[in-house]
Design a protein around this motif. Structure first.
Motif, PDB file in Angstrom:
ATOM      1  N   UNK A 173       0.828  -1.211   0.000  1.00  0.00           N
ATOM      2  CA  UNK A 173       0.000   0.000   0.000  1.00  0.00           C
ATOM      3  C   UNK A 173       0.860   1.258   0.000  1.00  0.00           C
ATOM      4  N   UNK A 174       2.026   1.159   0.619  1.00  0.00           N
ATOM      5  CA  UNK A 174       2.968   2.281   0.581  1.00  0.00           C
ATOM      6  C   UNK A 174       3.456   2.510  -0.843  1.00  0.00           C
ATOM      7  N   UNK A 175       3.852   1.419  -1.477  1.00  0.00           N
ATOM      8  CA  UNK A 175       4.356   1.507  -2.859  1.00  0.00           C
ATOM      9  C   UNK A 175       3.350   2.158  -3.784  1.00  0.00           C
ATOM     10  N   UNK A 176       2.068   1.802  -3.596  1.00  0.00           N
ATOM     11  CA  UNK A 176       1.017   2.394  -4.430  1.00  0.00           C
ATOM     12  C   UNK A 176       1.010   3.919  -4.331  1.00  0.00           C
ATOM     13  N   UNK A 177       1.475   4.420  -3.205  1.00  0.00           N
ATOM     14  CA  UNK A 177       1.524   5.880  -3.013  1.00  0.00           C
ATOM     15  C   UNK A 177       2.918   6.430  -3.247  1.00  0.00           C
ATOM     16  N   UNK A 178       3.799   5.583  -3.730  1.00  0.00           N
ATOM     17  CA  UNK A 178       5.159   6.024  -3.992  1.00  0.00           C
ATOM     18  C   UNK A 178       6.006   6.155  -2.736  1.00  0.00           C
ATOM     19  N   UNK A 179       5.592   5.459  -1.660  1.00  0.00           N
ATOM     20  CA  UNK A 179       6.358   5.509  -0.414  1.00  0.00           C
ATOM     21  C   UNK A 179       7.092   4.188  -0.213  1.00  0.00           C
ATOM     22  N   UNK A 180       8.316   4.290   0.246  1.00  0.00           N
ATOM     23  CA  UNK A 180       9.057   3.077   0.533  1.00  0.00           C
ATOM     24  C   UNK A 180       8.812   2.691   1.988  1.00  0.00           C
ATOM     25  N   UNK A 181       8.509   1.417   2.224  1.00  0.00           N
ATOM     26  CA  UNK A 181       8.225   0.971   3.591  1.00  0.00           C
ATOM     27  C   UNK A 181       9.226  -0.104   3.978  1.00  0.00           C
ATOM     28  N   UNK A 182       9.888   0.094   5.118  1.00  0.00           N
ATOM     29  CA  UNK A 182      10.829  -0.916   5.608  1.00  0.00           C
ATOM     30  C   UNK A 182      10.093  -1.918   6.482  1.00  0.00           C
ATOM     31  N   UNK A 183      10.226  -3.210   6.172  1.00  0.00           N
ATOM     32  CA  UNK A 183       9.534  -4.255   6.940  1.00  0.00           C
ATOM     33  C   UNK A 183      10.462  -4.837   8.011  1.00  0.00           C
ATOM     34  N   UNK A 184       9.896  -5.005   9.216  1.00  0.00           N
ATOM     35  CA  UNK A 184      10.678  -5.558  10.325  1.00  0.00           C
ATOM     36  C   UNK A 184       9.916  -6.694  11.004  1.00  0.00           C
ATOM     37  N   UNK A 185      10.658  -7.711  11.434  1.00  0.00           N
ATOM     38  CA  UNK A 185      10.072  -8.848  12.148  1.00  0.00           C
ATOM     39  C   UNK A 185      10.853  -9.059  13.433  1.00  0.00           C
ATOM     40  N   UNK A 186      10.123  -9.289  14.509  1.00  0.00           N
ATOM     41  CA  UNK A 186      10.792  -9.544  15.787  1.00  0.00           C
ATOM     42  C   UNK A 186       9.998 -10.586  16.570  1.00  0.00           C
ATOM     43  N   UNK A 187      10.648 -11.196  17.557  1.00  0.00           N
ATOM     44  CA  UNK A 187       9.945 -12.082  18.481  1.00  0.00           C
ATOM     45  C   UNK A 187      10.030 -11.506  19.871  1.00  0.00           C
ATOM     46  N   UNK A 188       8.977 -11.697  20.679  1.00  0.00           N
ATOM     47  CA  UNK A 188       9.005 -11.202  22.057  1.00  0.00           C
ATOM     48  C   UNK A 188       7.607 -10.882  22.539  1.00  0.00           C
ATOM     49  N   UNK A 189       7.515  -9.983  23.513  1.00  0.00           N
ATOM     50  CA  UNK A 189       6.197  -9.520  23.969  1.00  0.00           C
ATOM     51  C   UNK A 189       5.855  -8.311  23.111  1.00  0.00           C
ATOM     52  N   UNK A 190       4.761  -8.380  22.355  1.00  0.00           N
ATOM     53  CA  UNK A 190       4.480  -7.337  21.369  1.00  0.00           C
ATOM     54  C   UNK A 190       4.621  -5.901  21.868  1.00  0.00           C
ATOM     55  N   UNK A 191       3.984  -5.553  22.985  1.00  0.00           N
ATOM     56  CA  UNK A 191       4.015  -4.141  23.402  1.00  0.00           C
ATOM     57  C   UNK A 191       5.435  -3.686  23.729  1.00  0.00           C
ATOM     58  N   UNK A 192       6.195  -4.588  24.326  1.00  0.00           N
ATOM     59  CA  UNK A 192       7.572  -4.269  24.726  1.00  0.00           C
ATOM     60  C   UNK A 192       8.447  -4.076  23.481  1.00  0.00           C
ATOM     61  N   UNK A 193       8.283  -4.988  22.538  1.00  0.00           N
ATOM     62  CA  UNK A 193       9.084  -4.905  21.313  1.00  0.00           C
ATOM     63  C   UNK A 193       8.742  -3.629  20.543  1.00  0.00           C
ATOM     64  N   UNK A 194       7.451  -3.302  20.483  1.00  0.00           N
ATOM     65  CA  UNK A 194       7.016  -2.093  19.769  1.00  0.00           C
ATOM     66  C   UNK A 194       7.571  -0.840  20.446  1.00  0.00           C
ATOM     67  N   UNK A 195       7.430  -0.774  21.765  1.00  0.00           N
ATOM     68  CA  UNK A 195       7.914   0.404  22.508  1.00  0.00           C
ATOM     69  C   UNK A 195       9.439   0.530  22.395  1.00  0.00           C
ATOM     70  N   UNK A 196      10.146  -0.582  22.497  1.00  0.00           N
ATOM     71  CA  UNK A 196      11.611  -0.547  22.375  1.00  0.00           C
ATOM     72  C   UNK A 196      12.040  -0.126  20.976  1.00  0.00           C
ATOM     73  N   UNK A 197      11.324  -0.640  19.981  1.00  0.00           N
ATOM     74  CA  UNK A 197      11.657  -0.279  18.598  1.00  0.00           C
ATOM     75  C   UNK A 197      11.486   1.221  18.400  1.00  0.00           C
ATOM     76  N   UNK A 198      10.369   1.743  18.897  1.00  0.00           N
ATOM     77  CA  UNK A 198      10.085   3.179  18.739  1.00  0.00           C
ATOM     78  C   UNK A 198      11.197   4.011  19.378  1.00  0.00           C
ATOM     79  N   UNK A 199      11.672   3.546  20.525  1.00  0.00           N
ATOM     80  CA  UNK A 199      12.733   4.250  21.255  1.00  0.00           C
ATOM     81  C   UNK A 199      14.067   4.115  20.522  1.00  0.00           C
ATOM     82  N   UNK A 200      14.450   2.882  20.255  1.00  0.00           N
ATOM     83  CA  UNK A 200      15.772   2.608  19.665  1.00  0.00           C
ATOM     84  C   UNK A 200      15.928   3.232  18.281  1.00  0.00           C
ATOM     85  N   UNK A 201      14.854   3.211  17.512  1.00  0.00           N
ATOM     86  CA  UNK A 201      14.955   3.721  16.134  1.00  0.00           C
ATOM     87  C   UNK A 201      14.422   5.147  16.017  1.00  0.00           C
TER      88      UNK A 201
END
Ligand code: ATP
Ligand code: MN
Length: 154
Positions: A81-109
């Motif tokens: 859907x990003x490509x359709x709008x000309x946007x590049x989207x980086x895909x990431x996969x992780x294992x863990x507790x979802x909320x923790x991984x999401x919050x850490x990702x937001x912080x780290x990146x």
């Protein structure tokens, strides 16, 4: 204002609704877009052996066809859907507790905005907020846009 946007997705319809809003914001601000799928290791523990759960923790769940397919479906949809709008989207996969991984990702990146659904795959819509979203809100100082399933369309 928003240079980096994170779209956590569990492949649910509500998450997909949040994608539309996130991409529109990304377009307006010419932001970098990241999408993240987390394999919930607590849930996986119930159905998989400890060896497999350890592999997931190390991010090696690509070896497990079904998990990989589900993850790629979810993030692939965002990317497409990003490509359709000309946007590049980086895909990431992780294992863990979802909320923790999401919050850490937001912080780290250093994400400026997290856009996610009010509900996901497993929830009951009678309850206002899914537990992953609720916990993300409680675990991060980053801005979070919660797209309500009743308000969203497309
Ligand atoms: P619950 O999980 O509490 O039973 P639910 O499934 O309805 O309820 P959540 O899991 O909180 O609600 O999902 C809300 C949003 O959180 C989703 O729309 C998605 O954006 C994000 N999300 C949920 N699970 C994941 C995950 N495993 N990986 C990435 N994002 C997720
Ligand atoms: Mn859920």
């Amino acid at each position: 204002m928003y240079e980096r946007i994170l779209i956590p997705t569990d492949g649910s319809d509500t998450a997909a609704q949040a994608v539309g809003e996130a991409l529109e914001i990304a377009e307006k601000f010419d932001a970098e877009v990241h999408t993240l799928y987390v394999v919930d290791t607590d849930a996986a523990e119930l159905s998989l052996g400890t060896e497999q759960v350890e592999r997931i923790r190390q991010g090696r769940f690509g070896e497990m066809d079904e998990l990989e397919a589900r993850a790629r479906d979810a993030t692939g949809d965002v990317a497409e859907r990003g490509r359709e709008r000309g946007l590049e989207v980086e895909e990431h996969f992780r294992g863990g507790r979802p909320h923790k991984v999401i919050a850490d990702f937001a912080e780290d990146r250093d994400m400026d905005l997290v856009v996610m659904g009010s509900h996901g795959r497993s929830g009951v819509s009678r309850i206002l907020l899914g537990s992953v979203t609720e916990r993300v809100l409680r675990s991060t100082h980053r801005s979070v846009l919660v797209v309500d399933e009743r308000e969203a369309e497309s």
